[in-house]
Design an enzyme around this catalytic site. Structure first.
Site, PDB file in Angstrom:
ATOM      1  N   LYS A 267       0.838  -1.196   0.000  1.00  0.00           N
ATOM      2  CA  LYS A 267       0.000   0.000   0.000  1.00  0.00           C
ATOM      3  C   LYS A 267       0.876   1.251   0.000  1.00  0.00           C
ATOM      4  CE  LYS A 267      -3.902  -1.837   2.689  1.00  0.00           C
ATOM      5  NZ  LYS A 267      -4.981  -1.611   1.710  1.00  0.00           N
ATOM      6  N   ARG A 341     -10.262 -11.667   1.906  1.00  0.00           N
ATOM      7  CA  ARG A 341     -11.104 -12.743   1.374  1.00  0.00           C
ATOM      8  C   ARG A 341     -10.383 -14.093   1.403  1.00  0.00           C
ATOM      9  NH1 ARG A 341     -11.594  -9.402  -4.121  1.00  0.00           N
ATOM     10  NH2 ARG A 341     -11.282  -7.756  -2.585  1.00  0.00           N
TER      11      ARG A 341
HETATM   12  N1  BES Z   1      -8.128  -3.852   4.415  1.00  0.00           N
HETATM   13  C1  BES Z   1      -8.315  -3.416   3.085  1.00  0.00           C
HETATM   14  C2  BES Z   1      -9.642  -2.689   2.862  1.00  0.00           C
HETATM   15  C3  BES Z   1      -9.841  -1.383   3.607  1.00  0.00           C
HETATM   16  C4  BES Z   1      -9.624  -0.180   2.970  1.00  0.00           C
HETATM   17  C5  BES Z   1     -10.316  -1.377   4.884  1.00  0.00           C
HETATM   18  C6  BES Z   1      -9.836   1.010   3.626  1.00  0.00           C
HETATM   19  C7  BES Z   1     -10.539  -0.185   5.555  1.00  0.00           C
HETATM   20  C8  BES Z   1     -10.312   1.014   4.921  1.00  0.00           C
HETATM   21  C9  BES Z   1      -8.293  -4.613   2.158  1.00  0.00           C
HETATM   22  O1  BES Z   1      -7.483  -5.660   2.548  1.00  0.00           O
HETATM   23  C10 BES Z   1      -7.771  -4.138   0.847  1.00  0.00           C
HETATM   24  O2  BES Z   1      -6.643  -3.719   0.807  1.00  0.00           O
HETATM   25  N2  BES Z   1      -8.586  -4.228  -0.195  1.00  0.00           N
HETATM   26  C11 BES Z   1      -8.200  -3.797  -1.496  1.00  0.00           C
HETATM   27  C12 BES Z   1      -8.681  -4.831  -2.481  1.00  0.00           C
HETATM   28  C13 BES Z   1      -8.167  -4.625  -3.879  1.00  0.00           C
HETATM   29  C14 BES Z   1      -6.681  -4.869  -3.919  1.00  0.00           C
HETATM   30  C15 BES Z   1      -8.892  -5.565  -4.799  1.00  0.00           C
HETATM   31  C16 BES Z   1      -8.850  -2.448  -1.764  1.00  0.00           C
HETATM   32  O3  BES Z   1      -9.973  -2.239  -1.314  1.00  0.00           O
HETATM   33  O4  BES Z   1      -8.206  -1.613  -2.370  1.00  0.00           O
HETATM   34 MN    MN Z   2      -5.492  -5.412   1.916  1.00  0.00          MN
END
Ligand code: BES
Ligand code: MN
Ligand code: ZN
Length: 490
Positions: A267, A341
């Site tokens: 990230k 997931r």
């Molecule tokens: N933990 C994150 C989602 C999240 C984002 C929670 C903001 C709380 C606040 C999750 O693991 C994630 O990173 N999801 C990605 C998925 C994508 C790579 C398909 C996302 O939402 O960008």
């Molecule tokens: Mn994530």
């Protein structure tokens, strides 16, 4: 860990009012009417309360709003808070009033003159929840932020005694969830989280911790793949509360990513510190287990949480890797940041195989797309069962926890096609929350009633909400507790 003050419902004691310290809360009728306690406070302050309730300022106030008379003459108290109410204190209004009092609650005592109003338990609950503060890591300030006593003076204290236990059970569950979500990831490791869940044994919850070797034997390679770049061992904690005879349990499943760097698909730095809350789903499951055990619910509920840390490392999973889930399907990993997931799919499958539940509800801070769709007002709700879903939405509405149903469908499911494996785990940017839910649904057995709650936007927020200061909300503990009380208990 944050203590919850047990509210004391006592008989109205007019002679104690002049000596009461901290804040005294008076509930004044919309027409300015004052009950016995309020009239005594008015007399002691030489008519200050009457001046206020007869003023134009008071008639401009809305029900639930408060005006403070600071440092009143002739009282030991530092403030008299006058709250405008209606003749009948409905549950919603009682919570609003309690929240207003809670927001003002300092380190001193709080005395509420409740008189013969109804729903004072809801008022007390809201007061406790709104005055939450996470202060465990504020060195030297501990005694400055410790809250004082909460007393509610009423006409019939005996009638309120049983409801105080309920209030405490709910407040302690919500506070446990908030503490878990607030805790930084160097402290709340997978091991520490599991230890806190094991602490629920004190309340009679059966708790079992499955370690990496156990998970490997079970074939949970999707979950293990997420944690393989971390020094913290992956775990699954199984909590059982069997208070309801021999019917099939409700299974609650939570995403417990104690920190989400994104892994190799790392990230950006900005805001990454927020990913300490990525165990929010597991936090809610644990909090609900605490609440139902504390109130000795006559229901069978199992809570399963997948605890992992998503880190980049020489041993970390790569984009393009193909893993085999416990169910047996192979999954192509496209983006290691879509880790939640991969954790849930194995825990969902295990929960169904082991417990043959009557229904499954999973909770996860799963997708940023859900935050884009619904903001911080509503969690995303997905379900394969209209009646089950409606029952949940009704419970959430009663508890004023925002929840909004989003669709599932074959066209979305198609987006998970993979060239090399049975399917892939992400479906691209469009409808990102829905394709995540479609992925999970592939691990839900035929005819199993299921609800998926995407709580990414509601678990931890940047501004105050009705019943919480900014930060961890504990969203879902009250709704799920109510759903259990209304649909699993007889
Ligand atoms: N933990 C994150 C989602 C999240 C984002 C929670 C903001 C709380 C606040 C999750 O693991 C994630 O990173 N999801 C990605 C998925 C994508 C790579 C398909 C996302 O939402 O960008
Ligand atoms: Mn994530
Ligand atoms: Zn995540």
């Amino acid at each position: 860990m944050t203590d919850v003050t047990r509210p004391d419902f006592t008989l109205l004691d007019l002679d104690a009012l002049s000596e009461a310290t901290g804040r005294i809360v008076v509930l004044a009728g919309g027409d300015g009417s004052l009950d016995k306690g309020a009239r005594r406070v008015n007399r002691l302050t030489k008519g200050a309360v009457a001046r206020l309730v007869e003023s134009e300022a008071f008639s401009d106030m809305k029900a639930g709003e408060m005006t403070t008379l600071a440092w009143p003459a002739n009282l030991a108290a530092e403030a008299v808070d006058v709250v405008k109410v209606e003749k009948r204190l409905t549950p919603d209004l009682a919570r609003k009033v309690g929240a207003a009092i809670g927001a003002k609650r300092g380190k001193g005592d709080t005395l509420v003159l409740g008189g013969s109003h109804k729903n004072l338990d809801q008022l007390a609950l809201a007061l406790l929840l709104r005055s939450y503060a996470f202060t465990d890591h504020k060195t030297g300030e501990k005694d400055k932020v410790t809250k004082g006593a909460v007393t509610v003076m009423v006409n019939q204290p005996e009638a309120w005694k049983p409801t105080v236990d309920e209030v405490m059970a709910v407040a302690e569950g919500v506070v446990m969830t908030r503490d878990l979500v607030s805790e930084p990831s160097n402290i709340l490791t997978t091991t520490e989280f599991a230890a806190r869940a094991v602490g629920l044994k004190e309340l009679g919850v059966k708790v079992e911790v499955l370690e990496e070797a156990d998970l490997d034997k079970l074939g949970m390679r999707a979950l293990l793949g997420v944690g393989q770049g971390s020094e913290s061992p992956s775990k699954v904690v199984v909590m059982e509360w069997m208070g309801g005879g021999d019917e099939a349990p409700l299974a609650l499943v939570g995403k417990g990513v104690v920190f989400d760097t994104g892994g190799i698909s790392i990230k950006p730095a900005a805001g990454m510190e927020d990913m300490t809350m990525d165990m929010g789903g597991a936090g809610v499951v644990t909090g609900v287990m605490k609440t139902i055990a504390a109130r000795k619910a006559k229901a069978n509920v199992v809570g399963l949480i997948g605890l992992v840390e998503n880190m980049p490392d020489g041993k970390a999973q790569r984009p393009g890797d193909i893993v085999t889930t416990m169910k047996g399907d192979t999954v192509e990993v496209i983006n290691t940041d879509a880790e939640g997931r991969m954790v849930l799919c194995d825990v969902l499958w295990y929960a169904q195989e082991r417990f043959k539940p009557a229904g499954v509800i999973d909770l996860a801070t799963l997708t940023g797309a859900c935050v884009i769709a619904l903001g911080h007002e509503n969690a995303g709700v997905f379900s394969n069962d209209d009646d089950f879903c409606k029952a949940f939405l009704k419970a959430a509405e009663t508890e004023e926890e925002g929840a909004w149903r989003l669709p599932l469908g074959a066209a979305y499911d198609k987006l998970l096609k993979s060239e090399k494996a049975d399917f892939k785990h992400v479906g691209g940017r469009p409808a990102g929350s829905i394709t995540a839910a479609q992925f999970l649904q592939r691990f839900i057995k035929e005819d199993m009633p299921w609800i998926h709650l995407d709580i990414a936007g509601v678990a931890d927020v940047k501004s105050d909400t009705d019943l919480a200061p900014k930060g961890a909300t504990g969203w879902g503990v009250r709704a799920l507790n109510r759903l259990i009380a209304e649909t699993c208990e007889h």
